[in-house]
Each structure stands twice: as structure tokens, then as C-alpha cells.
Design an enzyme around this catalytic site. Structure first.
Site, PDB file in Angstrom:
ATOM      1  N   GLY A  51     -20.703 -19.696 -14.918  1.00  0.00           N
ATOM      2  CA  GLY A  51     -20.657 -21.133 -15.203  1.00  0.00           C
ATOM      3  C   GLY A  51     -21.890 -21.801 -14.627  1.00  0.00           C
ATOM      4  N   CYS A  78     -20.898 -13.589 -11.930  1.00  0.00           N
ATOM      5  CA  CYS A  78     -21.861 -14.665 -11.660  1.00  0.00           C
ATOM      6  C   CYS A  78     -21.208 -15.819 -10.894  1.00  0.00           C
ATOM      7  CB  CYS A  78     -22.512 -15.129 -12.966  1.00  0.00           C
ATOM      8  SG  CYS A  78     -24.017 -16.073 -12.687  1.00  0.00           S
ATOM      9  N   TYR A  79     -20.916 -16.962 -11.547  1.00  0.00           N
ATOM     10  CA  TYR A  79     -20.224 -18.054 -10.841  1.00  0.00           C
ATOM     11  C   TYR A  79     -18.897 -17.536 -10.278  1.00  0.00           C
ATOM     12  CZ  TYR A  79     -17.970 -22.603 -10.071  1.00  0.00           C
ATOM     13  OH  TYR A  79     -17.327 -23.686  -9.518  1.00  0.00           O
ATOM     14  N   HIS A 163     -24.502 -10.015 -15.211  1.00  0.00           N
ATOM     15  CA  HIS A 163     -23.583 -10.140 -16.357  1.00  0.00           C
ATOM     16  C   HIS A 163     -23.342  -8.784 -17.039  1.00  0.00           C
ATOM     17  CE1 HIS A 163     -23.238 -14.533 -16.615  1.00  0.00           C
ATOM     18  NE2 HIS A 163     -24.407 -14.504 -16.002  1.00  0.00           N
ATOM     19  N   GLU A 165     -21.332  -8.226 -19.369  1.00  0.00           N
ATOM     20  CA  GLU A 165     -20.957  -8.427 -20.772  1.00  0.00           C
ATOM     21  C   GLU A 165     -22.151  -8.520 -21.710  1.00  0.00           C
ATOM     22  OE1 GLU A 165     -20.846 -10.562 -18.359  1.00  0.00           O
ATOM     23  OE2 GLU A 165     -21.114 -12.635 -18.992  1.00  0.00           O
ATOM     24  N   ASP A 220     -14.443 -16.515 -43.261  1.00  0.00           N
ATOM     25  CA  ASP A 220     -13.179 -16.882 -42.610  1.00  0.00           C
ATOM     26  C   ASP A 220     -12.126 -17.356 -43.619  1.00  0.00           C
ATOM     27  OD1 ASP A 220     -14.645 -16.347 -40.372  1.00  0.00           O
ATOM     28  OD2 ASP A 220     -15.008 -18.442 -39.858  1.00  0.00           O
ATOM     29  N   LYS A 363     -15.147 -13.431 -34.908  1.00  0.00           N
ATOM     30  CA  LYS A 363     -15.766 -13.190 -36.215  1.00  0.00           C
ATOM     31  C   LYS A 363     -15.855 -11.694 -36.547  1.00  0.00           C
ATOM     32  CE  LYS A 363     -18.342 -15.691 -39.181  1.00  0.00           C
ATOM     33  NZ  LYS A 363     -17.862 -17.025 -39.594  1.00  0.00           N
TER      34      LYS A 363
END
Ligand code: XMP
Length: 507
Positions: A51, A78-79, A163, A165, A220, A363
Site C-alpha cells: 500500500g 511490502c506495506y 513483491h 506476486e 465479458d 479476466k
């Protein structure tokens, strides 16, 4: 299930997507989440995201301390890493800033199991943990950050300053995988079989009642409508042509729905209405608002008409997970960059109940589901197209002349990209019309016409984007064809701006 407490990082959704791709269902929850709520959700693991704030600031998001005492494994990123240290009695201070790739020196640890002694990681922080809470051990460091990873294996609480991810952390997935192992999650989440489950749910909710749905030809609404049609034949699909669509789009979408066996497909040509309302309007936000409002009006009118003949009680929508769950931070404080127009803004007074078969999916999961439903690959991988269409690609006032010019130029660009195989190598590519005129020479005469800007980007989620490195010869061919074939264009330029600082669309 693993829950991701979203402290407003740009990549919080990415954490959930990665966890899902490892076979575990993941959901985002806001920072205000309490220990009671978490206990009810009964997750196997909790991740605290990154964040933009500093943990020691007065208005910084906190974590309910009792959450850390639930006995559920926690990973702070991180945060989240700093918040864990700060909350549990360690110390976080403004440290030397690190941004980009760093090398992590890793010690033997539960969280970093299977990693090498030196690993590339991606970092972005200005604060650092300088003192750990009691009972915690530092298990990784970078040159400028001595506590880049920590753990307490007894309490099963872990933190990483970097990170895991993002792709640039080479073995990030391994770290997330280790965390899942620690959580002991069953890894039974998969898209396979989800189609049948969703169809059964729709059947149960809707019964024999009729539904109406606005469709755009985009992935979508396409996947959502195919799922709904499997559940009930009483689905009325409505395509509103606002006159700002791409060349031949109307026919293509109608053909597509016909081929997929939709018997109630309705096309509304409202182009004159939209164009007349846009007359004289140059402000981007005003254009978007007019289009959004007019769309709702046209759609509502159709619903009223259909309601007189059929018992319509439901509204189908292709809403996907990120449309629903916004980052708590960005939705609270970030300035409105653009007002996104989707069918989502339809008013309550229509008194229709919502059916959103894709509301929990990302998605890439929607595309996977579409594949399971037998939808062709080229339909699932069509470039995104914004709700307000060409209106946000014609800078300034939208006029019929400008729409025609842009449509032709865009069609040439797309055709050449498809022919050369570059369509599938780009996230999105389109032409935009700049409302200034430049001099050219055509034949022996002096010409004065618009400038067409070509934009092609690579991206994974549209949050950031890089301009696509198209071959010179391809760009030259496109430029030559556009200036030759499209009357009113004297120049073609190629946009080489990244996002940020630019956005993908022009307005
Ligand atoms: P930007 O321009 O913000 O776009 O970098 C990010 C992605 O969102 C799409 N986009 C929209 N989609 N309604 C939509 O349905 C909109 O108003 C809209 N504006 C941008 C854009 O095409 C890109 O894929």
C-alpha cells in the site's frame, strides 16, 4: 481460501490472481476487516498487501491485532510486512528508498524454502523494518534493506519487503506456493466444472423468468451471455449501436450472436441520437457522461418495451471481479482520472434483479471459462474496446466526418496488425484522431488534413502498459495505406508513451 487484505497497492489483485492460479480460491477484503468477520469466513491463510502509506502515519491503515492471534498463517507483503513488524512491537522508519530489481540474500527458512542463496526480487518502498518484534527472525536481506524477509514459524507469521506476486521476482510463485503449503490449503479451486456450477446457479435463481442483457461483443458480456443462455432460452440480448463503434462492428456482433444460436438478439441503432447529443461538446468527461446517460435512456426504453410483452424480471451483466472490488485506497482517495462507462450504471428504477455470472472471476479466468464453453479463441482474445468507443479516441468534438475518418484509419491499422500476426502480440491497438490539421502534398496539390495517431501497447492488465515495438516496415505500410486511402488525413504518427505517465486511451 486465502484472503488478501487490500491496503491499496496497485497489485493487490495480482496477489489474488496468483494464489488462484496455484489452485486456491482467493478474495480481496478491505483493511477495516475485523477478526470476527475473518473467523466467519474461515480462511486457511491471510495475506496483507502492499500500500502507498507509511505505517507510522496517523491516518495509515491498521490491522486488527486480534487477527494476528487467530492462529491462521499470515503473510505481509511490502506495506503488509512493515505493518506486521510495527503492530507486533518492531520498528519501521523512513529508510533508503529501493525501487526495481534487487538481489535478495536468503537464509534457510520455511517461507523461502527451495530458493537459491541469491534471488532476484522486485521492490518498491521508502520505509524499512529496522527492528523485529521479539521471537521473529530475519531470513532475507538486500544491500539496502537488512530485514527484507522475516518469519516466526511457531506463530506462522511471515513478511517480505519485496513483491513475490510480480513477474520480476523470479521465484515469487515459489514463495506463494510455500505459503499455501504452510496454510495447508487443499488446492481444489479450478475453472474446470465452473461452467456447470454457474449454469445451475442461474437456473435456480431465474427459473423460467426472462432476462435482458446489454452486450457489446466484448469478452465479458459474451461469456456471461453464453452461460445465461445455457441456463434459460428466455434471454434477450440487446446491442446498442451508439454510432461510435468500429467499422463493421454492428454486422460482426450480430453475426456472432446468430452463429452462437441466440434467438433473441436485438440491435438498436441509436447513432443519430448519440451524435446529435455530442454536437459541440469537446470536454472528455462531458462526452463520457452524455454517452453513459444516453445509453441508459436507450436501454431503459427497450426494457420497458419488452416488459410489456414478456415477463422480464432479471438483468444479466458481464461484471467481473475487479469491476466490483476496487482497491480501498484508490477508490477512497485517488482522483477520478476517467469516468468509466459500463452498463453497470443502470438505474435501480428498472426494478430488475441482477444476474452476474462472472462476478467472482478475473479476466484470464473468464477467458478460460469461455474456452471451456467452446467459444473461439479469436473472440476471447479480442482487444478491449471502451464503452464510449471512438468518442474517446477523437480528441475534442465528435463529428460524423471525424468518426468516418477514424473508423477507416482504425480498420486499416487493425487489418495490417492481424495480417502480420501483431494483433495477438499486443494488448490493445487502435487509431486516434488528433483534432489539428497539418499540411501535406498529394499529387501536385497541397493538402490540409487531420493527424492520425497510432497507439499499440503491450500489457498484462492495463494498469501499466508499454508501447509496442512494431516493425518499421509494418508501420510504414500502415502509414502509407492510411494517407492514401483515407481522405482527410495528411499525417500518421506513432505514439511511444508508456502508461504511466500516459493512459492507454486518449481521453
Ligand atoms: P486507460 O485509458 O485508463 O485504459 O489506460 C485502461 C483500459 O480500460 C479501457 N477503458 C475503458 N473501458 N469504459 C470501458 O469499458 C471506459 O470508459 C474506458 N476507458 C478506458 C481501455 O480501453 C483500456 O483497456
Amino acid at each position: 481460501m486465502i484472503i488478501v487484505v487490500d491496503y491499496g497497492s496497485q497489485v493487490s489483485h495480482l496477489i489474488a490472481r496468483r494464489i488462484r492460479s496455484l489452485g486456491v480460491y482467493a478474495e480481496l477484503v478491505p483493511p477495516s476487516i475485523t477478526a470476527e468477520k475473518i473467523r466467519k469466513m474461515n480462511p486457511e491463510g491471510i495475506i496483507l498487501s502492499g500500500g502507498p502509506k507509511s505505517v507510522y502515519e496517523k491516518d495509515a491503515f491498521k490491522v486488527d491485532r486480534r487477527i494476528l492471534g487467530l492462529g491462521i498463517p499470515v503473510l505481509g507483503i511490502c506495506y503488509g510486512h512493515q505493518l506486521l513488524a510495527h503492530t507486533l512491537g518492531g520498528k519501521v522508519i523512513p529508510g533508503s528508498k529501493e525501487y526495481g530489481k534487487e538481489i535478495l540474500s536468503a537464509k534457510k527458512s520455511q517461507l523461502l524454502k527451495g530458493l537459491g542463496k541469491h534471488e532476484q526480487v522486485w521492490v518498491s518502498h521508502g520505509d524499512s523494518v529496522v527492528k523485529l518484534p521479539e521471537g521473529y527472525e530475519a531470513v532475507g536481506s538486500t544491500d539496502d534493506c537488512k530485514i527484507a524477509a522475516f518469519e516466526n514459524t511457531r506463530k506462522r507469521i511471515y513478511g517480505v519487503q519485496f513483491h513475490p506476486e510480480v513477474q520480476h521476482t523470479t521465484n515469487g510463485m515459489k514463495i506463494l506456493d510455500n505459503f499455501i503449503e504452510i496454510c495447508g490449503d487443499k488446492r481444489d479451486y479450478s475453472i474446470k466444472g465452473l461452467d456447470r456450477k454457474i449454469v445451475a446457479e442461474i437456473k435456480k435463481a431465474v427459473g423460467k423468468e426472462a432476462l435482458i442483457m446489454g452486450v457489446s461483443g466484448g469478452v465479458d458480456s459474451l461469456v456471461a451471455s453464453v452461460l445465461i443462455k445455457r441456463a434459460t432460452p428466455n434471454l434477450y440480448c440487446v446491442f446498442v449501436d451508439h454510432g461510435l463503434i468500429r467499422k463493421k462492428e454492428q454486422e460482426e456482433v450480430a453475426e456472432l450472436y446468430k452463429n452462437l444460436g441466440f434467438s433473441h438478439f436485438l440491435m438498436i441503432d441509436a447513432s443519430m441520437l448519440f451524435i446529435s447529443r455530442l454536437k459541440g461538446v469537446a470536454d472528455p468527461e462531458k462526452k463520457r457522461k452524455i454517452i453513459g446517460k444516453t445509453f441508459i435512456e436507450v436501454f431503459e426504453k427497450k426494457v420497458d418495451e419488452l416488459k410489456k410483452r414478456h415477463h422480464i424480471r432479471f438483468l444479466g451483466q458481464g461484471t467481473i471481479y475487479p469491476d466490483r472490488i476496487e482497491s480501498a485506497k484508490s477508490s477512497e482517495q485517488a482522483a477520478v482520472i476517467k469516468t468509466h462507462h459500463n452498463v453497470g450504471g443502470l438505474p435501480d428504477k428498472m426494478k430488475l434483479r441482477l444476474v452476474e455470472p462472472l462476478k467472482d472471476l478475473y479476466k484470464d479466468e473468464v477467458r478460460e471459462l469461455g474456452k471451456l464453453l467452446g467459444i473461439k479463441k479469436e473472440l476471447l482474445w479480442r482487444h478491449p474496446f471502451p464503452g464510449p468507443g471512438l468518442a474517446v479516441r477523437i480528441l475534442g468534438e465528435v463529428t460524423p466526418e471525424r468518426v468516418n475518418i477514424l473508423r477507416e484509419a482504425d480498420a486499416i491499422f487493425t487489418e495490417e496488425l492481424k495480417k502480420s500476426g501483431y494483433y495477438n502480440k499486443t494488448w490493445q491497438a487502435f487509431a486516434a484522431l488528433l483534432p489539428v490539421k497539418a499540411v501535406g502534398v498529394m499529387g501536385d496539390a497541397r493538402a490540409y488534413g487531420y493527424i492520425i495517431a497510432l497507439r499499440a501497447v503491450t500489457s498484462t492488465d492495463a494498469m501499466t502498459a508499454d508501447w509496442a515495438r512494431l516493425p518499421d516496415e509494418l508501420l510504414e505500410r500502415i502509414s502509407a495505406r492510411i494517407t492514401k486511402k483515407v481522405r482527410g488525413v495528411t499525417r500518421v504518427v506513432y505514439d511511444i508513451t508508456q502508461k504511466p505517465p500516459a493512459t492507454i486511451e486518449y481521453e
